[in-house]
Scaffold this active site. Structure first.
Site, PDB file in Angstrom:
ATOM      1  N   HIS A 134     -28.905   7.134  71.592  1.00  0.00           N
ATOM      2  CA  HIS A 134     -27.704   7.931  71.845  1.00  0.00           C
ATOM      3  C   HIS A 134     -26.493   7.365  71.109  1.00  0.00           C
ATOM      4  O   HIS A 134     -26.456   6.182  70.733  1.00  0.00           O
ATOM      5  CB  HIS A 134     -27.415   7.977  73.342  1.00  0.00           C
ATOM      6  N   HIS A 184     -32.721   5.426  74.631  1.00  0.00           N
ATOM      7  CA  HIS A 184     -31.843   4.269  74.791  1.00  0.00           C
ATOM      8  C   HIS A 184     -32.474   3.038  74.165  1.00  0.00           C
ATOM      9  O   HIS A 184     -33.661   3.045  73.807  1.00  0.00           O
ATOM     10  CB  HIS A 184     -31.581   4.032  76.274  1.00  0.00           C
TER      11      HIS A 184
END
Length: 211
Positions: free
Chosen positions: A22, A162
């Protein structure tokens, strides 16, 4: 790329898996552990997501998977909007839960957590206090990986997740079939490793965007 294009070892390319972390948030900008804390992207993070979308558009991906956390979903939505894909939410891609360490600054946690952090870094502590274990992360990421390999064996896939899950995906892929042939190094490519005797990290492998 052409469907019949071959890699340097001579076998046809099949599945392509793009792993995207992200974009930046207020916490990543100042290096804080955010884990399951649901922090949105900041302005820079949204611009980063748009840049990823531009870079991946030519790949014509078939599917876009994303963690259930806001910062990943915002990143995937900006990518999907440009690529014409609706993100598929996949909670198994969520970041590891850092428990009582959530919100701590990277540089301060070793001092604040003391011996616990030293054990965690060495792999001797099963999980952060009140958090999720590496074993749990490995299992859920592994199940996700097995599923997409079965579903998309000859397609291009984007996964927005992530740092923890992406590292675990890479670790599983390399560790399961690791050999010298698992790594690709093209002519005039750049690879970077940085660190110190305590820990070296692979920053990039086979970077060729300068050519």
């Amino acid at each position: 790329p052409e469907k019949n294009k071959q890699n340097p070892l001579g076998f046809p390319c099949a599945m392509k898996l793009f792993l995207v972390r992200h974009g930046e948030t207020a916490w990543t900008a100042v290096q804080r552990y955010q884990g399951l804390t649901d922090i949105p992207l900041n302005r820079r993070g949204r611009e980063q997501a748009k840049a990823v979308a531009r870079a991946l558009k030519k790949e014509r991906p078939a599917r876009l998977y994303v963690s259930a956390l806001k910062r990943a979903k915002e990143t995937a939505e900006l990518i999907g909007r440009r690529l014409g894909l609706k993100p598929v939410i996949e909670p198994r891609l969520n970041e590891i839960d850092f428990g009582k360490w959530e919100g701590a600054y990277y540089r301060r946690l070793p001092r604040l957590a003391g011996k616990q952090f030293d054990l965690w870094e060495k792999g001797a502590l099963k999980k952060p206090p009140g958090g999720e274990s590496i074993v749990s992360l490995n299992k859920r990421v592994g199940r996700f990986l097995n599923d997409i390999i079965k579903r998309h064996s000859k397609e291009t896939i984007i996964v927005v997740s992530h740092g923890g899950p992406i590292k675990m995906l890479l670790f599983r892929l390399l560790n399961s079939r690791c050999s010298i042939w698992s790594l690709r190094v093209d002519p005039a490519s750049i690879s970077l490793v940085e660190g110190n005797p305590r820990l070296f990290q692979i920053v990039c492998i086979n970077r060729t965007d300068h050519l």
